[in-house]
Design an enzyme around this catalytic site. Sequence first.
Site, mmCIF file in Angstrom:
data_model
loop_
_atom_site.group_PDB
_atom_site.id
_atom_site.type_symbol
_atom_site.label_atom_id
_atom_site.label_comp_id
_atom_site.label_asym_id
_atom_site.label_seq_id
_atom_site.Cartn_x
_atom_site.Cartn_y
_atom_site.Cartn_z
ATOM 1 N N CYS A 1 5.165 67.248 -95.064
ATOM 2 C CA CYS A 1 4.504 67.836 -96.232
ATOM 3 C C CYS A 1 4.854 67.102 -97.524
ATOM 4 O O CYS A 1 5.674 67.560 -98.318
ATOM 5 C CB CYS A 1 4.801 69.314 -96.387
ATOM 6 S SG CYS A 1 3.737 70.065 -97.631
ATOM 7 N N CYS B 1 -2.913 70.384 -97.072
ATOM 8 C CA CYS B 1 -1.779 70.864 -97.853
ATOM 9 C C CYS B 1 -2.314 71.670 -99.023
ATOM 10 O O CYS B 1 -3.112 71.151 -99.807
ATOM 11 C CB CYS B 1 -0.995 69.654 -98.366
ATOM 12 S SG CYS B 1 0.242 70.063 -99.581
HETATM 13 C C1 LIG Z 1 9.166 72.743 -97.409
HETATM 14 C C2 LIG Z 1 8.069 72.488 -96.447
HETATM 15 C C3 LIG Z 1 6.769 72.768 -96.837
HETATM 16 C C4 LIG Z 1 5.726 72.545 -95.966
HETATM 17 N N1 LIG Z 1 4.465 72.875 -96.365
HETATM 18 C C5 LIG Z 1 3.445 72.716 -95.518
HETATM 19 C C6 LIG Z 1 2.149 73.132 -95.877
HETATM 20 O O1 LIG Z 1 1.930 73.657 -96.956
HETATM 21 N N2 LIG Z 1 1.149 72.940 -94.989
HETATM 22 C C7 LIG Z 1 1.369 72.383 -93.778
HETATM 23 O O2 LIG Z 1 0.427 72.255 -93.001
HETATM 24 N N3 LIG Z 1 2.599 71.968 -93.403
HETATM 25 C C8 LIG Z 1 3.645 72.124 -94.235
HETATM 26 N N4 LIG Z 1 4.900 71.741 -93.863
HETATM 27 C C9 LIG Z 1 5.091 70.919 -92.651
HETATM 28 C C10 LIG Z 1 5.119 71.683 -91.345
HETATM 29 O O3 LIG Z 1 5.958 72.792 -91.424
HETATM 30 C C11 LIG Z 1 5.585 70.746 -90.244
HETATM 31 O O4 LIG Z 1 4.770 69.604 -90.281
HETATM 32 C C12 LIG Z 1 5.484 71.384 -88.877
HETATM 33 O O5 LIG Z 1 6.382 72.458 -88.777
HETATM 34 C C13 LIG Z 1 5.807 70.350 -87.800
HETATM 35 O O6 LIG Z 1 5.852 70.940 -86.541
HETATM 36 P P1 LIG Z 1 6.673 70.249 -85.353
HETATM 37 O O7 LIG Z 1 6.481 71.109 -84.184
HETATM 38 O O8 LIG Z 1 6.298 68.829 -85.268
HETATM 39 O O9 LIG Z 1 8.174 70.289 -85.829
HETATM 40 P P2 LIG Z 1 9.081 71.570 -86.066
HETATM 41 O O10 LIG Z 1 8.237 72.759 -86.338
HETATM 42 O O11 LIG Z 1 10.073 71.159 -87.079
HETATM 43 O O12 LIG Z 1 9.799 71.815 -84.662
HETATM 44 C C14 LIG Z 1 10.590 70.858 -84.032
HETATM 45 C C15 LIG Z 1 11.430 71.561 -82.975
HETATM 46 O O13 LIG Z 1 11.992 70.568 -82.126
HETATM 47 C C16 LIG Z 1 13.330 70.914 -81.853
HETATM 48 N N5 LIG Z 1 14.079 69.703 -81.491
HETATM 49 C C17 LIG Z 1 14.437 68.666 -82.274
HETATM 50 N N6 LIG Z 1 15.121 67.765 -81.569
HETATM 51 C C18 LIG Z 1 15.202 68.243 -80.310
HETATM 52 C C19 LIG Z 1 15.805 67.770 -79.118
HETATM 53 N N7 LIG Z 1 16.446 66.611 -79.070
HETATM 54 N N8 LIG Z 1 15.722 68.532 -78.006
HETATM 55 C C20 LIG Z 1 15.063 69.716 -78.013
HETATM 56 N N9 LIG Z 1 14.466 70.206 -79.118
HETATM 57 C C21 LIG Z 1 14.545 69.480 -80.259
HETATM 58 C C22 LIG Z 1 13.826 71.574 -83.123
HETATM 59 O O14 LIG Z 1 14.933 72.421 -82.856
HETATM 60 C C23 LIG Z 1 12.587 72.345 -83.573
HETATM 61 O O15 LIG Z 1 12.592 73.659 -83.060
HETATM 62 C C24 LIG Z 1 5.976 71.990 -94.691
HETATM 63 C C25 LIG Z 1 7.288 71.722 -94.302
HETATM 64 C C26 LIG Z 1 8.318 71.969 -95.161
HETATM 65 C C27 LIG Z 1 9.724 71.703 -94.723
#
Ligand SMILES: Cc1cc2nc3c(=O)[nH]c(=O)nc-3n(C[C@H](O)[C@H](O)[C@H](O)COP(=O)(O)OP(=O)(O)OC[C@H]3O[C@@H](n4cnc5c(N)ncnc54)[C@H](O)[C@@H]3O)c2cc1C
Lengths: 454, 139
Positions: free
Chosen positions: A218, A398
């Site tokens: 983000c 976003c």
């Molecule tokens: C402050 C902030 C604001 C945001 N605002 C927006 C917004 O307005 N709009 C929007 O669309 N997005 C936004 N986002 C981004 C969005 O939240 C992320 O892009 C999204 O959560 C990504 O999903 P993901 O599943 O890839 O990762 P995550 O949701 O971070 O999940 C990753 C998971 O993998 C696990 N993991 C990591 N390494 C390992 C391992 N080796 N073994 C097993 N498990 C592991 C972690 O424990 C975690 O549970 C924002 C993010 C933040 C931090």
Amino acid sequence: MNQDDKKIRAAVHRALESSGMSRRNFLRLSGGGALMAGATASGLLISRPARAVPTSAHIVIVGAGAAGLDSASRLSRELDGARITIIDRQEAHYYQPGLTLVASGLWGADKVTDRNARYLPSDVEWIHDMVAEYDPDNNRVVTEDGRTVEYDYLLVTTGLQINYSDIEGMSRDLIGQHGIGCVYDRPDVALATWQAIDRFTTEGGVGLFTRAPGAIKCAGAPLKMTMLTENRLNERGTRDRAEMHYLPPAKSLFSQPDIHDFLTEHLPGRGIQIDWDHPLKAIDPGARTATFATPEGDRTMEYDFIHVVPPMSAPDALRNSPLAAPAESKFAGWLEVDQYELQHLRYANVFGAGDVNGVPIGKTSASVKAQVPVAVENLIQNIQEKENTARYNGYTSCPLITQVGRAILLEFDYDLKMTPSFPIITPYEPRWTSWLMKDYLLLPAYRAMLRGRI
Amino acid sequence: MAFSITGILFVMLEFFRGMLWFLIPLILLDLILLGWYFKRISGRRNKAGLAFKTSIGFGVFAFVITLILLPGSTHATWGDLIGWIDYFSLILVSLGMGAAGAVAIFPVMLHLVGIGPRKEAVQKTQATRPGQTADENAG
Ligand SMILES: Cc1cc2nc3c(=O)[nH]c(=O)nc-3n(C[C@H](O)[C@H](O)[C@H](O)COP(=O)(O)OP(=O)(O)OC[C@H]3O[C@@H](n4cnc5c(N)ncnc54)[C@H](O)[C@@H]3O)c2cc1C
């Protein structure tokens, strides 16, 4: 899946192992899993949706975040007879897009805190552990507790890691103290950030708002924090006591050019000075100084409040594995997937979704929403030995909050073309309607996504 | 990104999921009240029209209240509504709340004002006051 089914599959698995043939090869030789599933009891006894693809493949999902839960929900629904395992030690689920609202004192931490278990389908096996090692040549991963998990297909959804230590003197423990804030962490850390902002917006002083170089999740969040803080200063009547700087690491404020242009005028219009080419290098919390590695040399600035955005990367276990893009790639260290098909470029049975993917844009949950159906559909096509059919166009979104009560609903793709879902809402000007959606609708939409429904 | 109708319904479901503990009993209560109304009304004059009008009145009240309170409930001020789309959204949401309020209160109103006197009683009255029509009793 019933007990008989499980027993038959376990027996087949053992027989294959003892014959030295991997399950995946067997599935391929036996005509893509349909035969296997047909031979099991469940094929006869349990009726599944007509569209569910029969297979006995073992699919391992690493990471139970936004992309992992969405993938698990979809795979569980769209496959009949598959064994689906998800690996992640984390029990809590954080609605990260809500963290900016927590860090600006608008939402409580409980509003963004949930449990993974609420979204995981009951037929998905959950291993409460972290993957420490990826061994794609042998189709297996090894967990931190030393457990080896074999797979036929791997879906990597580990998100990214925040590298505080890349900034000299910085660590997570400092957030909330010495005028340091950071929105990119757990809800309690966002709350600590709000405490620091609360003090700054009451007392005034110099506020520095940084942004790390490279891919971050983000990319709008550092800007939102800057504008929300400025808004709070105005509300409290302390704006004239505060000096604000936004410090991008290069000469861009946002990847989408129209929004870059908008912000280039908008921030100075609100008295926020833009200090181009200012990547944060070091911080001295005691002295409240920050050092930036500018092209003209190091520049040290004093601050009363600093919003730190540390560099981000794929988690170490992935970064140091054969699945990571090589050093010469522009996505070095990230999961090396085809940016359209989301299939690994070297390991055909590996797919990726979410922040971990090495793709030009899209580290948002909106991208997760667009990527997961593509990764899942192509994975299922591979199970059936068919060509990939789904393509990800780089969709990301976003809600760029410009102040409490107004936001710009940004949606664009790989071509950086605006792709508004609701064309009547202009993506070029802040609107209350976009804010209303952020405040009321995006969390339900996110939850529907975790259940694989949108 | 295109949204499907089912997708929007699932988002709505998630929106209301936290309120289901309240909404499901409310809907059940409304259905029971509705069923009971049809039982009570037999042999009596039906004044559903009056119940409908009263419910609409309540819906208008809910509409106005939402209109006034919605911007503030999002931490915004009236000054944040700057284009026609903002007013359109505000009116749309308020209309939704108004309609929901009217529908929710309608079965209650049916019981409170939607049941007239027994038909025989009306006939008796008409017999004693020959010039009066039945319509004068209808809501
Ligand atoms: C402050 C902030 C604001 C945001 N605002 C927006 C917004 O307005 N709009 C929007 O669309 N997005 C936004 N986002 C981004 C969005 O939240 C992320 O892009 C999204 O959560 C990504 O999903 P993901 O599943 O890839 O990762 P995550 O949701 O971070 O999940 C990753 C998971 O993998 C696990 N993991 C990591 N390494 C390992 C391992 N080796 N073994 C097993 N498990 C592991 C972690 O424990 C975690 O549970 C924002 C993010 C933040 C931090």
